[in-house]
Design a protein around this motif. Structure first.
Motif, PDB file in Angstrom:
ATOM      1  N   ILE A 161       0.845  -1.203   0.000  1.00  0.00           N
ATOM      2  CA  ILE A 161       0.000   0.000   0.000  1.00  0.00           C
ATOM      3  C   ILE A 161       0.876   1.247   0.000  1.00  0.00           C
ATOM      4  O   ILE A 161       0.618   2.211  -0.728  1.00  0.00           O
ATOM      5  N   CYS A 162       1.931   1.239   0.804  1.00  0.00           N
ATOM      6  CA  CYS A 162       2.814   2.404   0.888  1.00  0.00           C
ATOM      7  C   CYS A 162       3.616   2.592  -0.393  1.00  0.00           C
ATOM      8  O   CYS A 162       3.991   3.711  -0.739  1.00  0.00           O
ATOM      9  N   TYR A 163       3.883   1.513  -1.100  1.00  0.00           N
ATOM     10  CA  TYR A 163       4.584   1.611  -2.384  1.00  0.00           C
ATOM     11  C   TYR A 163       3.765   2.466  -3.354  1.00  0.00           C
ATOM     12  O   TYR A 163       4.308   3.304  -4.076  1.00  0.00           O
ATOM     13  N   TRP A 164       2.461   2.239  -3.367  1.00  0.00           N
ATOM     14  CA  TRP A 164       1.589   2.988  -4.286  1.00  0.00           C
ATOM     15  C   TRP A 164       1.278   4.385  -3.761  1.00  0.00           C
ATOM     16  O   TRP A 164       1.034   5.301  -4.541  1.00  0.00           O
ATOM     17  N   GLY A 165       1.237   4.542  -2.434  1.00  0.00           N
ATOM     18  CA  GLY A 165       0.998   5.869  -1.856  1.00  0.00           C
ATOM     19  C   GLY A 165      -0.398   6.404  -2.073  1.00  0.00           C
ATOM     20  O   GLY A 165      -0.582   7.625  -2.158  1.00  0.00           O
ATOM     21  N   ASP A 166      -1.391   5.524  -2.161  1.00  0.00           N
ATOM     22  CA  ASP A 166      -2.785   5.946  -2.351  1.00  0.00           C
ATOM     23  C   ASP A 166      -3.455   6.009  -0.981  1.00  0.00           C
ATOM     24  O   ASP A 166      -3.754   4.984  -0.372  1.00  0.00           O
ATOM     25  N   LEU A 167      -3.701   7.230  -0.502  1.00  0.00           N
ATOM     26  CA  LEU A 167      -4.242   7.417   0.842  1.00  0.00           C
ATOM     27  C   LEU A 167      -5.646   6.838   0.973  1.00  0.00           C
ATOM     28  O   LEU A 167      -6.023   6.325   2.032  1.00  0.00           O
ATOM     29  N   SER A 168      -6.433   6.884  -0.097  1.00  0.00           N
ATOM     30  CA  SER A 168      -7.803   6.351  -0.027  1.00  0.00           C
ATOM     31  C   SER A 168      -7.780   4.841   0.212  1.00  0.00           C
ATOM     32  O   SER A 168      -8.640   4.302   0.909  1.00  0.00           O
ATOM     33  N   VAL A 169      -6.796   4.151  -0.352  1.00  0.00           N
ATOM     34  CA  VAL A 169      -6.657   2.699  -0.139  1.00  0.00           C
ATOM     35  C   VAL A 169      -6.302   2.431   1.316  1.00  0.00           C
ATOM     36  O   VAL A 169      -6.865   1.535   1.959  1.00  0.00           O
ATOM     37  N   LEU A 170      -5.362   3.198   1.853  1.00  0.00           N
ATOM     38  CA  LEU A 170      -4.981   3.025   3.257  1.00  0.00           C
ATOM     39  C   LEU A 170      -6.168   3.271   4.185  1.00  0.00           C
ATOM     40  O   LEU A 170      -6.414   2.480   5.112  1.00  0.00           O
ATOM     41  N   GLU A 171      -6.907   4.335   3.940  1.00  0.00           N
ATOM     42  CA  GLU A 171      -8.027   4.670   4.818  1.00  0.00           C
ATOM     43  C   GLU A 171      -9.133   3.613   4.746  1.00  0.00           C
ATOM     44  O   GLU A 171      -9.726   3.254   5.774  1.00  0.00           O
ATOM     45  N   ARG A 172      -9.412   3.105   3.550  1.00  0.00           N
ATOM     46  CA  ARG A 172     -10.448   2.076   3.433  1.00  0.00           C
ATOM     47  C   ARG A 172      -9.999   0.786   4.120  1.00  0.00           C
ATOM     48  O   ARG A 172     -10.798   0.099   4.760  1.00  0.00           O
ATOM     49  N   THR A 173      -8.704   0.469   3.996  1.00  0.00           N
ATOM     50  CA  THR A 173      -8.173  -0.728   4.651  1.00  0.00           C
ATOM     51  C   THR A 173      -8.271  -0.596   6.165  1.00  0.00           C
ATOM     52  O   THR A 173      -8.635  -1.553   6.867  1.00  0.00           O
ATOM     53  N   LEU A 174      -7.974   0.603   6.680  1.00  0.00           N
ATOM     54  CA  LEU A 174      -8.060   0.832   8.126  1.00  0.00           C
ATOM     55  C   LEU A 174      -9.508   0.828   8.613  1.00  0.00           C
ATOM     56  O   LEU A 174      -9.762   0.492   9.772  1.00  0.00           O
ATOM     57  N   ASP A 175     -10.441   1.195   7.747  1.00  0.00           N
ATOM     58  CA  ASP A 175     -11.860   1.103   8.123  1.00  0.00           C
ATOM     59  C   ASP A 175     -12.240  -0.363   8.364  1.00  0.00           C
ATOM     60  O   ASP A 175     -13.039  -0.670   9.264  1.00  0.00           O
ATOM     61  N   LEU A 176     -11.650  -1.261   7.554  1.00  0.00           N
ATOM     62  CA  LEU A 176     -11.953  -2.687   7.683  1.00  0.00           C
ATOM     63  C   LEU A 176     -11.131  -3.344   8.791  1.00  0.00           C
ATOM     64  O   LEU A 176     -11.612  -4.237   9.489  1.00  0.00           O
ATOM     65  N   PHE A 177      -9.881  -2.870   8.944  1.00  0.00           N
ATOM     66  CA  PHE A 177      -8.972  -3.437   9.947  1.00  0.00           C
ATOM     67  C   PHE A 177      -8.312  -2.287  10.716  1.00  0.00           C
ATOM     68  O   PHE A 177      -7.167  -1.917  10.417  1.00  0.00           O
ATOM     69  N   PRO A 178      -9.023  -1.716  11.695  1.00  0.00           N
ATOM     70  CA  PRO A 178      -8.498  -0.552  12.427  1.00  0.00           C
ATOM     71  C   PRO A 178      -7.175  -0.813  13.137  1.00  0.00           C
ATOM     72  O   PRO A 178      -6.408   0.124  13.370  1.00  0.00           O
ATOM     73  N   ASP A 179      -6.905  -2.074  13.479  1.00  0.00           N
ATOM     74  CA  ASP A 179      -5.677  -2.401  14.202  1.00  0.00           C
ATOM     75  C   ASP A 179      -4.567  -2.896  13.276  1.00  0.00           C
ATOM     76  O   ASP A 179      -3.621  -3.558  13.721  1.00  0.00           O
ATOM     77  N   LEU A 180      -4.659  -2.576  11.989  1.00  0.00           N
ATOM     78  CA  LEU A 180      -3.586  -2.923  11.062  1.00  0.00           C
ATOM     79  C   LEU A 180      -2.278  -2.303  11.551  1.00  0.00           C
ATOM     80  O   LEU A 180      -2.229  -1.122  11.902  1.00  0.00           O
TER      81      LEU A 180
END
Length: 439
Positions: A161-180
């Motif tokens: 995710i950090c390789y691509w640097g897409d903040l919307s992907v990170l935020e959606r992933t954290l919505d599903l897994f807040p403790d990532l």
């Protein structure tokens, strides 16, 4: 699917499928080992006229040893392959009454396969398929799976995710897994943090947002809530001989850290060591050689071969201010690696876009508009970062931690001068290495 006109499918011809079907496990093992021409592709399809593949026969008989042996030799065997009648491996095993030991093994192996698949989707930027995995109701991915790196790989989900640097992907992933886990290190020899990867790719805004999320997730907690992984847990200092102050009669509340080889440092000495090893102004060369990491002090004195101290351990033992200083030292190294990567485009293909050029200029631009970097005295290639040393021959050729060596010569033409006074200040211009071809 492959066609096998007038010939048997390799799984049939090898006798592996027949041995698994009739639970002849010694024969199965021998045939599996003997037929080295078989690949995972052969196992990942049903032979013509067959209802079951090899994995289905193993699940039908519920033999854990056979399953593990198959996956050991062919780790890319598809455990999600369906039977002719659309049954999964798990359904076959459960229907035939496989024991709990086999079912648990199968679940774990399915989780590993899903882990590889979701990392592949993130690696390729296929976000629709990526989120389909994260939201799957059948055999859902576990948080502990996502917070790890798949076997035999170096990067996990957060790193891709950090390789691509897409903040919307990170935020959606954290919505599903807040403790990532946002500070999970890669499994490379010179381990990177997610922020390292983002900065190395030039995603400065993404890295800043990631840091904010990391800070928001941090809770004021006791040091005893440390993770259990090796070198990530501080220990009581009482009775432990500190490698710096050589004392072992510390108070009960004082903490200590240990390297892989059980060289101890008390909390006070460790803080001082981190302070020294993270001082960009005083020790820039040492920071670069260590990749921004904090190593056991015995590495210098008696050749300790321990890995560097984990970031989490440092964060739990030193003050927040000192930890920030350590992170700045890490960023210092990552920034130079990013510059080197961008400049290599010029060296290799003469191609670097205007945004990358301006980002590099900003890294070296001083208050008066000049640049702190240098340029080659022969071919004018720049920027070359020699701001931390005046005697360039003192570390030229020295080995870096994690491989490679310090090269103070011009990366383009190889020109070298011992003293910094022989190098001109960079003029902010990028020298292209591309040449016009003769017609």
């Amino acid at each position: 699917k492959r066609k096998f006109a007038n010939t048997q499918h390799p799984i049939d011809a090898s006798g592996v499928l027949e041995a698994a079907k009739f639970a002849r496990w010694d024969e199965f093992k021998n045939r599996l080992l003997g037929h080295t021409e078989l690949s995972f592709v052969d196992f990942n399809e049903l032979p013509p006229g067959r209802s079951f593949g090899v994995v289905h026969q193993i699940c039908f008989n519920g033999n854990r040893d056979a399953l593990e042996r198959l996956l050991e030799l062919h780790p890319r065997v598809d455990l999600k392959l369906l039977t002719k009648y659309e049954q999964t491996c798990m359904e076959v095993a459960e229907e035939e009454g496989a024991d709990d030991d086999f079912l648990e093994c199968l679940r774990e192996r399915l989780q590993v396969q899903s882990h590889h698949e979701v990392v592949n989707k993130a690696r390729d930027g296929q976000w629709t398929e990526f989120f389909n995995y994260l939201t799957a109701e059948e055999d859902p991915l576990l948080l502990e799976t996502l917070n790890s790196v798949p076997p035999s790989r170096t990067w996990g989900v957060i790193h891709q995710i950090c390789y691509w640097g897409d903040l919307s992907v990170l935020e959606r992933t954290l919505d599903l897994f807040p403790d990532l886990e946002l500070e999970q290190e890669t499994a490379e020899e010179a381990a990177q943090l997610p922020t390292d990867i983002a900065l190395g790719r030039g995603h400065a805004d993404f890295a800043a947002a990631l840091r904010t999320k990391i800070d928001e997730k941090k809770k004021p907690a006791s040091l005893v809530t440390a993770p259990s992984a090796a070198m990530k847990t501080p220990i009581p200092a009482a009775g432990k001989l500190c490698s710096i102050c050589f004392m072992d009669d510390h108070d009960a509340e004082i903490l200590a850290v240990s390297c892989d080889n059980e060289h101890y440092m008390c909390q006070t000495c460790f803080s001082g060591w981190v302070q020294s090893e993270s001082d960009i102004e005083a020790n820039p060369q040492n920071i670069i050689l260590n990749g921004g990491r904090i190593n056991c002090p015995c590495k210098k004195s008696n050749g300790c071969d321990s890995l560097a101290y984990a970031n989490k351990l440092i964060a739990m033992v030193v003050t927040d201010e000192l930890y920030e200083k350590y992170l700045r030292a890490r960023d210092y190294v990552v920034g130079k690696e990013a510059v080197a990567g961008a400049l290599s485009k010029i060296k290799d293909s003469g191609n670097m876009d205007a945004i990358e050029q301006e980002q590099i200029r900003n890294m070296y631009r001083t208050e008066d508009g000049s640049y702190s970097a240098y340029m080659c005295g022969k071919c004018n290639f720049g920027p070359i970062d020699h701001g931390w040393c005046s005697n360039l021959s003192s570390h030229h050729g020295a080995e870096k931690q994690g491989g490679g060596s310090v090269n103070n010569a011009c990366p383009k033409c190889g020109w070298f001068a011992n003293d910094i006074s022989q190098w001109r200040r960079w003029n902010g211009k990028f020298q292209s290495s591309s040449k016009k071809k003769k017609k």
